[in-house]
Design an enzyme around this catalytic site. Structure first.
Site, short mmCIF file in Angstrom:
data_model
loop_
_atom_site.label_atom_id
_atom_site.label_comp_id
_atom_site.label_asym_id
_atom_site.label_seq_id
_atom_site.Cartn_x
_atom_site.Cartn_y
_atom_site.Cartn_z
N SER A 260 0.61 -1.01 0.10
CA SER A 260 -0.04 -0.09 0.22
C SER A 260 0.78 1.22 -0.01
O SER A 260 1.98 1.38 0.59
CB SER A 260 -0.95 0.17 1.17
N LYS A 261 0.34 1.97 -0.57
CA LYS A 261 1.09 3.64 -0.55
C LYS A 261 1.39 4.02 0.70
O LYS A 261 2.32 4.92 0.83
CB LYS A 261 0.05 4.64 -1.02
N ARG A 262 0.63 3.69 1.79
CA ARG A 262 0.92 4.11 3.09
C ARG A 262 2.46 3.77 3.51
O ARG A 262 3.24 4.22 4.39
CB ARG A 262 -0.04 3.84 4.22
N LYS A 263 2.82 2.39 3.12
CA LYS A 263 4.03 1.70 3.53
C LYS A 263 5.24 1.77 2.49
O LYS A 263 6.19 1.58 2.94
CB LYS A 263 3.76 0.69 3.92
N THR A 266 4.06 2.95 -4.41
CA THR A 266 3.34 1.86 -5.35
C THR A 266 3.62 2.38 -6.70
O THR A 266 2.90 1.59 -7.63
CB THR A 266 2.01 1.57 -5.01
#
Ligand code: GLU
Length: 505
Positions: A260-263, A266
């Protein structure tokens, strides 16, 4: 007599929402290698039936990213082919899907459903209250066809749903999985096939297109395993020979959650902008799914294609490890010829040059000053002084908490679809936070009051500036955050939070 050899035809079918995703490149690479290994065709299809989320710009970015990577497709929207069009919205206009939905209704394998959004909400609420699984309760399944037709003629909105079996199990053996996929039909929803605006859902459109495009193998991510019964059943009821469905592991963050974009970044565009080489990116993605038989670490996708074996794909949650990517990238970079290295360095500088020069020129007297003035923007990390990270009159714990709140807001902003990382949105975001956090609830403690009082532009801007640049002086804060880009800002605030966390109270 042996059947004639089958020509392998595989596809990827991304939906053009947001930036092109590393997952698309991963699935694309596996499909590309499989097609090349067997002298078959690799096809690109754009699945844009969700018109509220899909954009033309995003489709263009997919074409461009695949070209950048060198995952050339034999048929696709921008290259043509004789099984087109390759964009589903264009196929909708040709009436392709409606025909099959009508066929299913006529055969008794699908039915009209007239439930409104309100009916469905009430259904959900009732199921939730009764602790039942949330699914369509099949209430219009038995509706008489003549009756339904009258309601349609009276312009009542409707959808078409598939009439899934009510008993027995669905069983499928995926060649990459030891255990067969088994699902009880009664737990499978009567999936909507045609929406009330006449557009197909993904399920109907994908099955129809895979058939019409002569797809022999659908190699896709395991998130689609749950849809498999519906797809196989649709193939059967429509009289199609189903392609072989193969489900590969989803790319994962280090904590094993879906990438995911939070981690992790992407977006393929981000990697390209950062100067990652397509060779390194593909080499890295390949190692997540398919090792090289002789154990070598560095290989091109053309080399992999020569030894590619579908049965050897690793399905056990490949972890997207940026450090591993950087390691491979370094090896590719260092072995490039000097001319290409030079071009890469120029490209990296140029990439942000136009954004940085107007910001930095105030601190420059000649061209060469750019290098020192731009240092923080190109540095891998910064090392802010603890005293400077804590604005006057604050404690380290307070600075930490404020930065944590800001960092969470940045991550959420980044994860939100279509959010721009530009000066105006960042300013709106931080000023919005200040507004929210400085407003006290009617009943509050002294501690809450003290914390709310910190939320004024001066202190918050300073904490952010020092965390993001390592210095109390920088060009205007929001221009600086915009130019640094989301990953650097999130990483650097994270490092500052960490640093503030180890301070003794
Ligand atoms: N449109 C789907 C996606 O965005 C394609 C899934 C499939 O390959 O069947 O991933």
């Amino acid at each position: 007599m042996l059947p004639p050899p089958m020509t392998v035809r595989v596809r990827i079918a991304p939906s053009p929402t947001g930036d092109p995703h590393v997952g698309t490149a991963y699935i694309g690479l596996l499909n590309w290698c499989f097609a090349r290994r067997h002298g078959g065709q690799f096809i690109l299809r754009i699945e844009d039936t969700d018109q509220t989320r899909c954009t033309e710009a995003s489709a263009q970015a997919i074409y461009e990213s695949l070209r950048w990577l060198g995952l050339t497709y034999d048929e696709g929207p921008d290259v043509g082919g004789d099984r087109g069009p390759y964009v589903q919205s264009e196929r909708v206009k040709l009436g392709i899907y409606k025909k099959y939905a009508d066929q299913l209704v006529a055969q008794g394998d699908a039915y009209y459903c007239f439930c409104t959004a309100r009916d469905l909400d009430a259904m959900k609420a009732r199921q939730r209250a009764a602790n039942e699984p949330i699914m369509y309760d099949r209430r219009h399944r038995g509706l008489d066809l003549g009756e339904a037709q009258k309601r349609i003629d009276a312009c009542e909105p409707y959808v078409v749903r598939m009439k899934t079996p009510l008993a027995g199990d669905f069983v499928y053996k995926d060649r990459l999985r030891k255990q067969p996929v088994v699902k009880a039909w009664k737990d499978i929803d009567d999936q909507v096939l045609l929406k009330s605006d006449g557009w197909p859902t993904y399920h109907l459109a994908a099955v129809v297109d895979d058939h019409l495009m002569g797809i022999t193998h659908v190699i896709r991510a395991e998130e689609w395993l749950n849809s498999l019964p519906k797809h196989i059943w649709l193939n059967e009821r429509l009289g199609f020979t189903p392609p072989e469905y193969v489900h590969v592991g989803l790319l994962r963050n280090a904590d094993k959650s879906k990438i995911s974009k939070r981690k992790n970044p992407t977006s393929l565009l981000w990697y390209r902008r950062q100067g990652f080489l397509p060779e390194a990116m593909l080499n890295f993605l390949a190692t997540l799914g398919h090792s090289f038989p002789d154990g070598r670490e560095l290989f091109s996708h053309q080399e992999l294609a020569q030894v590619f074996d579908l049965d050897r794909i690793n399905v056990a949650g490949p972890v997207f490890d940026l450090a591993k990517l950087r390691h491979l990238q370094g090896q590719w970079f260092r072995k490039m010829d000097p001319a290409r290295q030079k071009a890469e360095v120029h490209r990296a500088i140029d990439e942000r040059f136009d954004q940085l020069l107007p910001l930095l020129k105030e601190r420059m007297a000649c061209g060469g000053d750019f290098i020192a003035a731009a240092q923080t923007f190109y540095a891998a990390k910064v090392d802010p002084h603890l005293d400077e990270l804590v604005p006057k009159g604050w404690t380290a714990a307070q600075a930490r908490k404020v930065l944590e709140i800001c960092q969470t807001a940045f991550k959420n902003h980044l994860a939100g679809e279509g959010n721009a990382w530009d000066v105006a949105s960042l300013e709106g975001l931080v000023r919005g936070l200040i507004g929210e956090q400085s407003t006290l609830p009617f009943e509050h403690t002294e501690e809450q009051k003290a914390f709310a009082a910190l939320w004024a532009p001066k202190g918050v801007f300073m904490a952010l500036r020092v965390a993001a640049t390592g210095s109390k002086e920088s060009p205007p804060l929001f221009d600086t955050l915009a130019a640094l880009g989301p990953m650097a800002v999130i990483e650097r605030t994270g490092a500052a939070i960490h640093k503030l966390g180890v301070v003794k109270a």
